[in-house]
Design a protein around this motif. Structure first.
Motif, PDB file in Angstrom:
ATOM      1  N   LEU A  99       0.862  -1.204   0.117  1.00 52.08           N
ATOM      2  CA  LEU A  99       0.000   0.017   0.114  1.00 52.08           C
ATOM      3  C   LEU A  99       0.840   1.398  -0.065  1.00 52.08           C
ATOM      4  CD1 LEU A  99      -2.718  -0.900   2.682  1.00 52.08           C
ATOM      5  CD2 LEU A  99      -3.165  -0.796   0.326  1.00 52.08           C
ATOM      6  N   TYR A 100       2.008   1.222   0.978  1.00 55.37           N
ATOM      7  CA  TYR A 100       2.649   2.441   0.896  1.00 55.37           C
ATOM      8  C   TYR A 100       3.563   2.409  -0.350  1.00 55.37           C
ATOM      9  CZ  TYR A 100       6.270   5.519   2.785  1.00 55.37           C
ATOM     10  OH  TYR A 100       7.119   6.583   3.010  1.00 55.37           O
ATOM     11  N   GLU A 101       4.016   1.429  -0.793  1.00 52.06           N
ATOM     12  CA  GLU A 101       4.999   1.517  -2.069  1.00 52.06           C
ATOM     13  C   GLU A 101       4.119   1.802  -3.197  1.00 52.06           C
ATOM     14  OE1 GLU A 101       6.362  -2.490  -2.182  1.00 52.06           O
ATOM     15  OE2 GLU A 101       7.793  -2.208  -0.665  1.00 52.06           O
ATOM     16  N   SER A 102       2.994   1.460  -3.435  1.00 55.11           N
ATOM     17  CA  SER A 102       1.982   1.902  -4.534  1.00 55.11           C
ATOM     18  C   SER A 102       1.706   3.367  -4.385  1.00 55.11           C
ATOM     19  CB  SER A 102       0.930   1.147  -4.458  1.00 55.11           C
ATOM     20  OG  SER A 102       1.119  -0.274  -4.865  1.00 55.11           O
ATOM     21  N   ALA A 103       1.648   3.954  -3.179  1.00 53.28           N
ATOM     22  CA  ALA A 103       1.199   5.359  -2.889  1.00 53.28           C
ATOM     23  C   ALA A 103       2.312   6.275  -3.364  1.00 53.28           C
ATOM     24  CB  ALA A 103       0.805   5.602  -1.688  1.00 53.28           C
ATOM     25  N   VAL A 104       3.561   5.753  -2.883  1.00 57.33           N
ATOM     26  CA  VAL A 104       4.785   6.400  -3.256  1.00 57.33           C
ATOM     27  C   VAL A 104       5.144   6.603  -4.803  1.00 57.33           C
ATOM     28  CG1 VAL A 104       7.424   6.326  -3.174  1.00 57.33           C
ATOM     29  CG2 VAL A 104       5.938   5.986  -0.956  1.00 57.33           C
ATOM     30  N   ILE A 105       4.832   5.475  -5.543  1.00 58.05           N
ATOM     31  CA  ILE A 105       4.761   5.439  -7.174  1.00 58.05           C
ATOM     32  C   ILE A 105       3.834   6.238  -7.608  1.00 58.05           C
ATOM     33  CG2 ILE A 105       4.546   4.100  -8.937  1.00 58.05           C
ATOM     34  CD1 ILE A 105       5.669   1.628  -7.476  1.00 58.05           C
ATOM     35  N   CYS A 143       2.418  10.259  -4.128  1.00 57.98           N
ATOM     36  CA  CYS A 143       1.910  10.844  -2.789  1.00 57.98           C
ATOM     37  C   CYS A 143       2.996  10.986  -1.736  1.00 57.98           C
ATOM     38  CB  CYS A 143       0.765   9.741  -2.189  1.00 57.98           C
ATOM     39  SG  CYS A 143      -0.303  10.446  -0.691  1.00 57.98           S
ATOM     40  N   SER A 144       3.032  11.916  -1.134  1.00 57.59           N
ATOM     41  CA  SER A 144       3.805  12.202   0.153  1.00 57.59           C
ATOM     42  C   SER A 144       3.467  11.439   1.305  1.00 57.59           C
ATOM     43  CB  SER A 144       3.874  13.518   0.486  1.00 57.59           C
ATOM     44  OG  SER A 144       2.478  13.876   1.046  1.00 57.59           O
ATOM     45  N   PRO A 145       4.436  11.042   2.217  1.00 59.21           N
ATOM     46  CA  PRO A 145       4.217  10.330   3.371  1.00 59.21           C
ATOM     47  C   PRO A 145       3.155  10.759   4.364  1.00 59.21           C
ATOM     48  CG  PRO A 145       6.586  10.584   3.080  1.00 59.21           C
ATOM     49  CD  PRO A 145       5.831  11.256   2.158  1.00 59.21           C
ATOM     50  N   PRO A 146       2.820  12.114   4.621  1.00 57.84           N
ATOM     51  CA  PRO A 146       1.962  12.809   5.437  1.00 57.84           C
ATOM     52  C   PRO A 146       0.482  12.232   4.626  1.00 57.84           C
ATOM     53  CG  PRO A 146       3.539  14.169   5.227  1.00 57.84           C
ATOM     54  CD  PRO A 146       4.201  13.329   4.242  1.00 57.84           C
ATOM     55  N   GLY A 147       0.622  12.428   3.058  1.00 58.74           N
ATOM     56  CA  GLY A 147      -0.823  12.161   2.479  1.00 58.74           C
ATOM     57  C   GLY A 147      -0.943  10.657   2.335  1.00 58.74           C
ATOM     58  N   ILE A 148      -0.087   9.777   2.576  1.00 57.02           N
ATOM     59  CA  ILE A 148      -0.118   8.520   2.825  1.00 57.02           C
ATOM     60  C   ILE A 148      -0.586   7.960   4.071  1.00 57.02           C
ATOM     61  CG2 ILE A 148       0.819   6.053   2.641  1.00 57.02           C
ATOM     62  CD1 ILE A 148       2.795   7.151   0.841  1.00 57.02           C
TER      63      ILE A 148
END
Length: 276
Positions: A169-175, A178-183
């Motif tokens: 979930l985190y890796e897909s959002a980074v790709i 999306c920024s860490p706060p947004g994730i």
């Protein structure tokens, strides 16, 4: 128990659980029963489990006798801010420890957990003098500010739940950019509702039933919380029926909160691996 458990064993286990539940529940029943009794019925022998007559006047009298309305507002004010602070700070810290790789992360996590083994009595006096130096005695600050600094138990609870979620979930959002706060805000926080509900119940119960903290830091009667209101009521040497009516008023919100959030509470505890 499993389907292969012998019937006599099942019966014994259920009987044991029923007896245990009765022992745990009976004091609450007796408290409610006593709160509905007249002064004469309290001292009646043999004791009455079902009051005759039932007197709701005790609740009205105790509500007006020691300004329970003010104490109830004070308790809700402290509890609300404590829950906001604890849920936000614990979730943020847990997300950082669970998702980011950095030097010393394991040491920080272990040190944080080690603080759970330090008795509160050890830090009580130093903490009191710290708040005294800041001039915050007889205010709500010592009862509220610590919740915004995170707590070891809450961080551990949230950390275990976040670790159970797929890392993809985190890796897909980074790709997707999306920024860490947004994730954290858009993905992980909504998924953490069961763990947040469990932590919320624990925080509510701890803050609502906290007697020692307000007793140490609060001196003005207008700042008292409900637990201190019960102690003040007891010091007035009122009859037992009024004292139990005050206890029912104090206990009722905790029961309601637990019943409302019971499903999420159980799900959150089970998902974090803390059951047992």
């Amino acid at each position: 128990m499993t389907r292969t458990t012998p019937l006599p064993i099942k019966i014994m286990i259920y009987l044991f659980l029923i007896v245990g539940a009765f022992i745990m529940f009976f004091p609450f029943v007796w408290m409610v029963s006593t709160s509905l009794k007249t002064t004469g019925a309290v001292a009646a022998m043999p004791p009455q489990l079902i009051p005759d007559p039932i007197d709701f006047g005790n609740f009205v009298e105790v509500w007006n006798k020691v300004d329970f309305a003010r104490y109830t507002f004070n308790s809700f004010f402290i509890v609300t801010l404590d829950m906001v602070g604890a849920l936000l700070s614990c979730a943020v810290v847990a997300f950082g420890l669970a998702m980011f790789e950095f030097k010393g992360r394991t040491l920080i996590f272990i040190t944080m957990l080690a603080t759970l083994m330090i008795p509160g009595q050890v830090t009580m006096i130093p903490t009191y003098f710290i708040w005294k130096q800041f001039g915050m005695l007889n205010t709500y600050s010592p009862l509220i500010i610590p919740s915004f600094l995170g707590g070891a138990f809450g961080i551990f609870l949230m950390h275990q739940y976040i670790k159970s979620l797929p890392k993809e979930l985190y890796e897909s959002a980074v790709i997707d950019g999306c920024s860490p706060p947004g994730i954290f805000a858009r993905i992980y926080l909504p998924l953490c509702k069961p763990a947040l509900a469990a932590l919320g119940v624990f925080t509510f119960m701890g803050a609502w039933n906290n007697t020692l903290g307000p007793l140490i830091y609060l001196q003005s009667k207008e700042l008292y919380t409900l637990p201190l209101g019960i102690l003040y009521l007891k010091s007035e040497n009122v009859n037992q029926a009024l004292l139990m009516a005050g206890a029912v008023i104090t206990t009722l919100p905790v029961v309601v909160i637990y019943l409302v959030a019971q499903k999420q509470f159980v799900q959150g505890i089970a998902s974090t691996g803390m059951k047992g």
